[in-house]
Design an enzyme around this catalytic site. Sequence first.
Site, short mmCIF file in Angstrom:
data_model
loop_
_atom_site.label_atom_id
_atom_site.label_comp_id
_atom_site.label_asym_id
_atom_site.label_seq_id
_atom_site.Cartn_x
_atom_site.Cartn_y
_atom_site.Cartn_z
N ASP A 134 0.84 -1.19 0.00
CA ASP A 134 0.00 0.00 0.00
C ASP A 134 0.88 1.25 0.00
OD1 ASP A 134 -2.47 1.27 -0.04
OD2 ASP A 134 -2.46 1.57 2.12
N PHE A 136 1.24 5.66 -0.51
CA PHE A 136 0.71 6.86 0.16
C PHE A 136 0.79 8.01 -0.82
CE2 PHE A 136 1.36 9.83 4.05
CZ PHE A 136 0.02 9.80 4.37
N HIS A 141 -4.54 13.83 0.73
CA HIS A 141 -4.83 13.03 1.93
C HIS A 141 -3.67 13.09 2.91
CE1 HIS A 141 -6.13 9.75 4.51
NE2 HIS A 141 -4.96 9.16 4.31
N GLU A 208 -9.09 4.13 -2.76
CA GLU A 208 -7.82 3.91 -3.45
C GLU A 208 -8.06 3.21 -4.79
OE1 GLU A 208 -4.57 2.32 -1.28
OE2 GLU A 208 -5.39 2.84 0.69
N LYS A 260 -4.82 -2.17 9.82
CA LYS A 260 -5.06 -2.35 8.40
C LYS A 260 -5.23 -3.81 7.99
CE LYS A 260 -4.06 1.95 6.79
NZ LYS A 260 -4.83 2.72 5.78
N THR A 367 -4.82 6.66 -0.27
CA THR A 367 -6.10 7.36 -0.31
C THR A 367 -6.04 8.55 -1.27
OG1 THR A 367 -6.48 6.72 1.98
CG2 THR A 367 -7.88 8.46 1.09
#
Length: 434
Positions: A134, A136, A141, A208, A260, A367
């Site tokens: 994941d 960023f 965000h 996402e 998560k 996000t």
Amino acid sequence: MALDDTHDPARRSFVDSANGHADFPIQNLPLGVFSPPGGTPRAGVAIGDMILDLEAAAAAGLFCEEAAAAARAATGGALNAMLALGTGPRSALRAQLSTLLEAGSRFEAQVTPMLHAAADCTMHLPARIGDYTDFFAGIQHAMNAGAMFRPDNPLLPNYKYVPIGYHGRASSVVPSGHPVRRPNGQRKPASETVPSVGPSRNLDYELELGIWIGPGNRLGEPIPIGQAGDHIAGFCLLNDWSARDIQGWEYQPLGPFLAKSFCSTISPWIITPEAMAPFRVPQAKRPEGDPAPLPYLWDEADQAGGAMALELEVLLMTPGLGAKGLAPHRLGLSDARALYWTPAQLVAHHASGGCNLNPGDLCGTGTISTTEVSGYGSLLEITKGGREPLTLESGETRRFLEDGDTVTLLARASREGFVGIGFGACSGTILPAP
């Protein structure tokens, strides 16, 4: 990515529901894994409200050469082997699928028995996900979240130089429609002196995009930025559910863990790079004063067409809204062009240290929020950390998600002169903690 006959806006399908379909016209042809009623998981292609059994079509000899190789590889209830073949076979399969399904096709009588009503089928993960990373990459965000903790310096010094990411939990990635169990965990808000264990009080969603890896790379061999796009097999929607209170206590110094790992939901169809070709746009120019990407992340072609014109929507249905017959509440309307890094930059960076990516690996963009509140991609941002609750038309309020709430992500790619396509729904309903 070149445009061809498969993108022709005049092309129609003999599958009536595909013509004018919001997500799956003949110009899309996404790949997935489904089970027909009473059947086992198998490869399929979405066309309107129907699913073409790709394995049945391959067994009937409806494909030739590279397309046949791609179809033969799509067996065993997972598409990993087909994703590994890369752009050539995948593009050839798309071209022949378009011919099979177009209006006036001489194959209509042969193909029709291979079509199943999507509403009667069960969707599965399209591939075995060996690893999930994941990122960023949504800068707005990052700024919104950072401002809650560091008002004078929301972004850490590395943000504009390096694509930030962390290793996620592949085993808890589920397809749309799978329920989401509220996690238990340690929580310690500022108002409490010691931590406690219990259900997350601040359960959130994250809007996402998912990036599917096609051909991989060998351990120790980086992927050059100019070739990174060739390693992307497609895209999906991704909701990286987040327990904000658990995360706030556990994340220092190593980042998210139990906050998560309990669940991430994806839309089950792989939208191919070929389907997205008409909707590729230049990467947004960086604001004055921002550093240029370092050379290993810079490619002129990627900057010219590596971003995507993709509208992203988040809907919330609550028990109260449903009881009163009200429509879902729109939480946000965002835009994929708000990402600070392109998908190719994320892949190139991931492999730059020698990490080996494998077919079927999944990456999340992070996000995606725009600069307006109406485009925020999480409740953390919308409610300012829960301090300013939303009031819904039903009279209910929401700081964060409650049991029984359903969050649905949608995506729509559009461009004048082309038929728009969608990703299908990415939806999950919150169940009580165990």
